[in-house]
Design an enzyme around this catalytic site. Structure first.
Site, PDB file in Angstrom:
ATOM      1  NE  ARG A 113      -3.641  -2.390   2.409  1.00  2.00           N
ATOM      2  CZ  ARG A 113      -4.521  -2.698   3.354  1.00  2.00           C
ATOM      3  NH1 ARG A 113      -4.697  -1.844   4.373  1.00  2.00           N
ATOM      4  NH2 ARG A 113      -5.186  -3.833   3.311  1.00  2.00           N
ATOM      5  CG  ASP A 159     -11.209  -8.942   7.468  1.00  2.00           C
ATOM      6  OD1 ASP A 159     -12.449  -8.847   7.412  1.00  2.00           O
ATOM      7  OD2 ASP A 159     -10.451  -8.168   6.856  1.00  2.00           O
ATOM      8  CD  GLU A 160     -14.308  -5.330   9.622  1.00  2.00           C
ATOM      9  OE1 GLU A 160     -13.663  -4.580   8.882  1.00  2.00           O
ATOM     10  OE2 GLU A 160     -15.485  -5.112   9.952  1.00  2.00           O
TER      11      GLU A 160
END
Length: 578
Positions: free
Chosen positions: A28, A83-84
Site C-alpha cells: 500500500r 476478518d472482523e
C-alpha cells in the site's frame, strides 16, 4: 505470510482473476489499493508479489480459529465477514471494575482528548475494555501468529470507525464525548456503516452528500425517501448513536461459493466450472459438519442488447443418503458424495432450467450453495434414529404422558438394578394398557452411564412444566447424564447426583444376576447380542420371555419354540433378521 514468512516484508497482493482484491501494508505504500487491476498494480510496483486467492478455504479456517479465541472472553461474538468480529465484553468489564489500575490507564491510542468530565462512569469501563482488547490481540498473535487492530467504544458503530484510525497492529479507544467528531470526520456519507450503494444513490438524489448534510437534513423528507424506521436509524448514525446489539453468530443457514468471469458460452465450460465449485464446496461442508437438504445453482447472464446482467437461481431438495461420512469419533468427519457424477448431473439439470443451451448465451457468474441443513447423527451404536421417528422403545426407556391440570409432562424410566446386587426390572404392561408417546425430533439425548462402583444407573425422572421456560426445566434423578445441544451447536453434559422422588415406584421382576448368564435367543444374531449394552440385553431377554409366553398361551399343542414376530413397538424388531 503464515505459510511463507519470507513474504512478510515484501509488497504482496492477493489476486482474484485480473483484480488485486487486497494487499499488505508494504504494497500500500506504493499506492496499491483494493480492487485495483493487476496491470495497474504492477505499473505502480513492479516487484509486487501476487498470490492467487480464489480459494478462501484457508482464510475461513483462520477466521474460525480467531472467533474461537474470542469466545474465551465473551459468548457474544458477532462475525462480520472473514476478518472482523464484534465482541460485547460488558459483563467481563463489570467483573474487573474492582481493579483500580485498569480503570485509570488506557491501553493503546485514544481518539480525541479527554478534557470533558465523565459522570456516567463510561471512562472507567472503556479503560478496562481497552485492556481486555489488548489481551485478545496478544493471544491471537501468540497462538496464531496474526497481528490485528481493535476499536473500543460504547457501541458497534464507533468501535468499527475508530478501529481504522491507527493501523497496523494497534488499537484505539474513543469516548462518547468525541463520538460526534469521529463520525463527522468521514469524507462521505457512504462511509457510515449501514449505508450501502443503493441508499447512497437515494441520498445523493436528495442532495445529501456529507455527514453534515445528513445531520442537517429534514427528518420528514428523509422519511418519505427511505421510510420511517430507516430514516430515524441513519439519522441517529450520523450523530454516532447506534442502538443495535451484538448478535451471537451461529452456523450459517447456507454455505455457498461463486465464481465470476468475463464470458462463458459453452456447456462444457459451465460443467467444468460447476465441478470445481462442487469440489471446493464439499470441503467447506466437511468443516461445517452438517448435512444439507437442498442445493442451489446461481447464474448471471449478460444481455448484450440491453447492456445489463440478470441474476437467477434454481434449487431442489436432496436426500441425506446422497452423502457418506468418512471419519470417526476422535476426529472430524469428512462428508463426501456417493456419486459425484450423478450429483453433478442434478446440478446441470437445474442449470438447464435457467439457460437454454440451444441458443447463444453469455454467462459472467456461476454459483453453488447448500441450504436447509440438519445435524448429523454420529456414533455407530446410537439409537437416536429410532427415537426421532414416531415410535416408542418399551422397557429400555418407558416414556409416559401424565395429564394434569397444570399440563406437565413426566418422562420416566424405571430403576434396573439395586445396589444390593439384585436386578429389578419393570413388569411389562399389556399392549392395550400401554400409553405410547410420539417422540418429536429433539436435540436432547439421554445416555446411560455407570458410576465409580460399576453399578448401573439408568433411572431418570424428567419433569417439564409447560408454564416454564425451556431453560427452567426441573430434573429429579438418581443419576443421569444429559447431553443437550443448544441452537448454537454447543454441547453441554450435566451429571446429576441422587435425589429422592416420592412419585417413583417399581415392580421387581427377578431375573439373572450376572451378565454372563444372559443367553442369546436363537433367532437373534449372537454377535450383535453380545455387543449390546447391559440394559439392552435385559430388555431383549424380557421381550423374548413375553413373546414366548404369548405363543405358549395361544398354541398349547405346539412347542415353546419362539418363532413369532416381535411386537411392532419393540426394539427387538431391529435385531431379528427377516
Amino acid at each position: 505470510m503464515i505459510k511463507n514468512p519470507a513474504l512478510r516484508n515484501c509488497p504482496l497482493g492477493i489476486q482474484q482473476k485480473n483484480i488485486i482484491v487486497t494487499s499488505n501494508y508494504v504494497a500500500r505504500e506504493y499506492g496499491i489499493e483494493k480492487c485495483m487491476l493487476v496491470n495497474e498494480g504492477l505499473q505502480l510496483c513492479p516487484q509486487l508479489v501476487l498470490v492467487r486467492g480464489e480459494d478462501l478455504y484457508d482464510y475461513r479456517q483462520i477466521s474460525a480459529k480467531i472467533t474461537t479465541l474470542l469466545h474465551r472472553y465473551s459468548p457474544q461474538v458477532e462475525k462480520l465477514g472473514l476478518d472482523e468480529n464484534f465482541v460485547d465484553v460488558t459483563d467481563l468489564v463489570a467483573e474487573r471494575l474492582g481493579d483500580s489500575t485498569d480503570q485509570q490507564i488506557i491501553d493503546g491510542c485514544i481518539y480525541g482528548d479527554l478534557n470533558e468530565k465523565c459522570e456516567c462512569g463510561c471512562k472507567n469501563r472503556l479503560c478496562v475494555g481497552s485492556h481486555i482488547a489488548g489481551e485478545m490481540r496478544s493471544e491471537i498473535h501468540n497462538i496464531l501468529g496474526i497481528t490485528s487492530c481493535a476499536g473500543i467504544s460504547c457501541n458497534k458503530l464507533l468501535a468499527k470507525l475508530v478501529c481504522a484510525t491507527h493501523k497496523p497492529n494497534q488499537q484505539t479507544t474513543v469516548f462518547p464525548c468525541n463520538s460526534l467528531a469521529l463520525v463527522s470526520s468521514l469524507q462521505n456519507v457512504s462511509g457510515i456503516p449501514g449505508i450501502g450503494r443503493r441508499m447512497h444513490e437515494i441520498l445523493q438524489f436528495h442532495g445529501i452528500l456529507s455527514v453534515t448534510d445528513l445531520q442537517n437534513c429534514n427528518l420528514t423528507s428523509l422519511q418519505k425517501a427511505l421510510g420511517n424506521d430507516m430514516a430515524i436509524r441513519i439519522k441517529k448514525l450520523s450523530y454516532g448513536i447506534d442502538d443495535s446489539l451484538v448478535k451471537q453468530t451461529g452456523k450459517p443457514q447456507s454455505i455457498g461459493l461463486e465464481d465470476g468471469f468475463r464470458k462463458i458460452c459453452l456447456e462444457s465450460e459451465v460443467k467444468d466450472k460447476l465441478a470445481g465449485l462442487l469440489e471446493r464446496l464439499l470441503r467447506l461442508l466437511s468443516q461445517d459438519g452438517r448435512i444439507p437438504g437442498s442445493i442451489r445453482v446461481t447464474t448471471r447472464k449478460y444481455d448484450s442488447i440491453q447492456k445489463r446482467s440478470h441474476r437467477e437461481s434454481r434449487q431442489c431438495n436432496i436426500a441425506a443418503t446422497s452423502f457418506i461420512m468418512n471419519g470417526g469419533p476422535h476426529y472430524r468427519n469428512k462428508i463426501a458424495l456417493k456419486s459425484n457424477e450423478k450429483f453433478l448431473a442434478l446440478i446441470m439439470q437445474l442449470f438447464h432450467k435457467m439457460v437454454d443451451i440451444s441458443k447463444p448465451f453469455h454467462l459472467t457468474l456461476l454459483g453453488l450453495a447448500f441450504t436447509k441443513f440438519r445435524e448429523c447423527k454420529t456414533g455407530k451404536s446410537s439409537i437416536a434414529s429410532f427415537l426421532t421417528n414416531d415410535i416408542s422403545v418399551q422397557s429400555v426407556l418407558s416414556f409416559k404422558i401424565l395429564s394434569s391440570e397444570t399440563e406437565e409432562m413426566e418422562y420416566s424410566c424405571m430403576n434396573s438394578m439395586e445396589r444390593s446386587g439384585s436386578e429389578s426390572e419393570p413388569e411389562p404392561e399389556s399392549k392395550k394398557a400401554r400409553t405410547e408417546l410420539l417422540i418429536p425430533r429433539s436435540k436432547t439425548r439421554f445416555s446411560n452411564e455407570e458410576d465409580a462402583t460399576g453399578d448401573s444407573a439408568d433411572c431418570a425422572l424428567w419433569m417439564v412444566s409447560k408454564s416454564k421456560a425451556p431453560n427452567e426445566q426441573t430434573l429429579d434423578t438418581d443419576r443421569i447424564s444429559v447431553e443437550h445441544s443448544s441452537n448454537s451447536g454447543v454441547t453441554g453434559k450435566i451429571s446429576l447426583e441422587s435425589q429422592t422422588s416420592s412419585s417413583r415406584s417399581t415392580n421387581s421382576v427377578h431375573g439373572m444376576t450376572n451378565e454372563n448368564e444372559f443367553q442369546c435367543p436363537h433367532n437373534v444374531d449372537a454377535d450383535v447380542f453380545h455387543a449390546l449394552p447391559h440394559e439392552l440385553k435385559k430388555e431383549l431377554i424380557e421381550a423374548w420371555r413375553i413373546g414366548k409366553n404369548e405363543v405358549s398361551s395361544t398354541s398349547q399343542g405346539k412347542q415353546d419354540t419362539f418363532h413369532s414376530k416381535p411386537k411392532q413397538k419393540s426394539i427387538l424388531q431391529y435385531l431379528i433378521p427377516k
